[in-house]
Write a protein that holds these residues in place. Structure first.
Motif, mmCIF file in Angstrom:
data_model
loop_
_atom_site.group_PDB
_atom_site.id
_atom_site.type_symbol
_atom_site.label_atom_id
_atom_site.label_comp_id
_atom_site.label_asym_id
_atom_site.label_seq_id
_atom_site.Cartn_x
_atom_site.Cartn_y
_atom_site.Cartn_z
ATOM 1 N N ILE A 1 41.938 47.284 48.948
ATOM 2 C CA ILE A 1 41.981 46.015 49.669
ATOM 3 C C ILE A 1 43.436 45.553 49.776
ATOM 4 O O ILE A 1 44.189 45.598 48.799
ATOM 5 C CB ILE A 1 41.123 44.951 48.957
ATOM 6 N N ARG B 210 42.402 39.426 52.830
ATOM 7 C CA ARG B 210 41.129 38.709 52.804
ATOM 8 C C ARG B 210 41.247 37.495 53.712
ATOM 9 O O ARG B 210 42.284 36.834 53.742
ATOM 10 C CB ARG B 210 40.794 38.276 51.381
ATOM 11 N N HIS C 94 38.901 34.030 54.707
ATOM 12 C CA HIS C 94 37.702 33.218 54.487
ATOM 13 C C HIS C 94 37.916 31.871 55.143
ATOM 14 O O HIS C 94 39.015 31.323 55.134
ATOM 15 C CB HIS C 94 37.417 33.030 52.994
ATOM 16 N N THR D 35 33.523 35.612 55.467
ATOM 17 C CA THR D 35 34.588 36.301 54.737
ATOM 18 C C THR D 35 34.762 37.693 55.337
ATOM 19 O O THR D 35 33.789 38.366 55.659
ATOM 20 C CB THR D 35 34.234 36.427 53.237
ATOM 21 N N TYR E 168 37.519 41.361 54.992
ATOM 22 C CA TYR E 168 38.524 42.056 54.184
ATOM 23 C C TYR E 168 39.287 43.040 55.055
ATOM 24 O O TYR E 168 38.771 43.536 56.062
ATOM 25 C CB TYR E 168 37.845 42.812 53.030
#
Length: 194
Positions: A119, A122, A124, A132, A134
């Protein structure tokens, strides 16, 4: 520019490296003698805190990956991201970003990066009913893709007072959450193989 499928990228990299080696008359990378290992260093950067409910897309700086996350309070609280760069035998690993994932409702979200990816970002927006997403990346060193092993889950953490960072040699590869800020959050980590 057309995006190649993952295996297509691998074949393209191998093909380009083969052409370079043939035209230069030497190998592209020196192989290590059997039984020796590379030295991998994961060097933490400066943590960054944002109010993620405002819909700010967080992404680690170029050639950095995520190694942890912390959150305090409800959806209006601060979220801190921990990123790091990776060196193998003193040389920077290249972080190759992939497109953002599909959105999922935060209160019932579960995300794991594709195999051998980490990852790096992110996004949100809103409270637990918001979406959300990623962003992941695959890692390369001297023209070859690196792999991850020993994936494991840690938690649960109460989201409103959660903090989790990777162990030695590990990178963040997944996260799941249920409910509101009082619900449980779990993180997934995996070990980078040189």
């Amino acid at each position: 520019m057309t995006s190649l499928p993952r295996m297509g990228r691998r074949a393209a990299v191998v093909g380009v490296l083969g052409v370079l080696a043939a035209t230069m008359g030497t190998g592209v990378a020196t192989a290590r003698p059997a039984g020796t290992t590379s030295t991998i260093k994961i060097i933490a950067g400066v943590p960054q805190t944002i109010k993620e409910s405002s819909g700010i897309a967080f992404q680690c700086p170029a050639n950095y990956v995520m190694i942890g996350r912390a959150h305090s309070g409800d959806e209006n609280g601060g979220t801190t991201y921990y990123c790091a760069r990776i060196l193998i035998d003193g040389y920077q690993v290249t972080v190759n970003a992939e497109p953002w994932s599909d959105a999922q409702k935060e209160s019932n979200s579960s995300f794991t990066a594709p195999e051998d990816e980490v990852i790096i970002g992110r996004l949100h927006s809103g409270d637990e009913n918001g979406n959300t997403q990623y962003r992941t990346a695959y890692l390369t060193y001297q023209g070859r893709e690196l792999s991850l092993q020993n994936q494991h889950t840690v938690g649960p953490y109460r989201e409103s007072s959660s903090s989790s960072t990777a162990g030695a040699g590990e990178l963040l590869v997944g996260r799941s959450h249920s409910g509101d800020e009082n619900g449980n959050t779990y993180y997934q980590y995996a070990t980078l193989v040189g």
